[in-house]
Motif scaffolding. Structure first.
Motif, PDB file in Angstrom:
ATOM      1  N   ASP A   4       0.794  -1.278  -0.259  1.00 12.84           N
ATOM      2  CA  ASP A   4      -0.046  -0.088   0.019  1.00 12.84           C
ATOM      3  C   ASP A   4       0.936   1.298   0.018  1.00 12.84           C
ATOM      4  OD1 ASP A   4      -2.165   1.898   0.293  1.00 12.84           O
ATOM      5  OD2 ASP A   4      -2.542   1.315   2.324  1.00 12.84           O
ATOM      6  N   CYS A  10      -6.003   0.889   1.051  1.00  4.98           N
ATOM      7  CA  CYS A  10      -6.284  -0.050   0.105  1.00  4.98           C
ATOM      8  C   CYS A  10      -5.150  -0.662  -0.539  1.00  4.98           C
ATOM      9  CB  CYS A  10      -7.114   0.851  -0.789  1.00  4.98           C
ATOM     10  SG  CYS A  10      -7.925  -0.032  -2.285  1.00  4.98           S
ATOM     11  N   ASN A  11      -4.888  -1.649  -0.472  1.00  2.10           N
ATOM     12  CA  ASN A  11      -3.779  -2.498  -1.428  1.00  2.10           C
ATOM     13  C   ASN A  11      -3.533  -1.826  -2.753  1.00  2.10           C
ATOM     14  OD1 ASN A  11      -2.814  -3.841   0.924  1.00  2.10           O
ATOM     15  ND2 ASN A  11      -4.253  -5.576   0.326  1.00  2.10           N
ATOM     16  N   ASP A  12      -2.538  -1.565  -3.158  1.00  4.05           N
ATOM     17  CA  ASP A  12      -2.157  -1.177  -4.602  1.00  4.05           C
ATOM     18  C   ASP A  12      -2.885  -2.073  -5.528  1.00  4.05           C
ATOM     19  OD1 ASP A  12      -0.751   1.120  -3.474  1.00  4.05           O
ATOM     20  OD2 ASP A  12       1.246   0.059  -3.558  1.00  4.05           O
ATOM     21  N   GLU A  15      -6.218  -0.923  -6.043  1.00  4.23           N
ATOM     22  CA  GLU A  15      -6.402   0.493  -6.403  1.00  4.23           C
ATOM     23  C   GLU A  15      -6.142   0.405  -8.128  1.00  4.23           C
ATOM     24  OE1 GLU A  15      -5.226   3.894  -3.489  1.00  4.23           O
ATOM     25  OE2 GLU A  15      -3.773   2.864  -4.149  1.00  4.23           O
ATOM     26  N   GLY A  25      -3.168  -8.961  -0.822  1.00  8.29           N
ATOM     27  CA  GLY A  25      -2.308  -7.773  -1.444  1.00  8.29           C
ATOM     28  C   GLY A  25      -1.551  -8.082  -2.444  1.00  8.29           C
TER      29      GLY A  25
END
Length: 67
Positions: A4, A10-12, A15, A25
């Motif tokens: 993140d 919010c985990n990348d 996103e 994640g």
């Protein structure tokens, strides 16, 4: 490994509009497959790739991960 990068909770991977069925994640739901150039090409169970999110597409055409 940073999951993140902007620390917004919010985990990348989410996103960016990719899938993370096991919510760890990390892209997809299996071992990550990387080609000879180090580019992630998928996973062993679920590929993880979807069209990236653009939740404000009514006002711009830039994917969320690029903003």
């Amino acid at each position: 490994m940073e999951l993140d990068a902007d620390e917004d909770g919010c985990n990348d991977v989410i996103e960016a509009g990719f899938t993370d069925p096991n919510a760890d994640g990390i892209l997809g739901d299996g071992a990550t497959i990387v080609d000879a150039n180090g580019i992630v090409t998928g996973t062993t169970v679920v590929d993880g790739y979807t069209t990236p999110n653009n939740l404000d597409s009514a006002t711009d055409s830039t994917f969320d991960f690029q903003q």
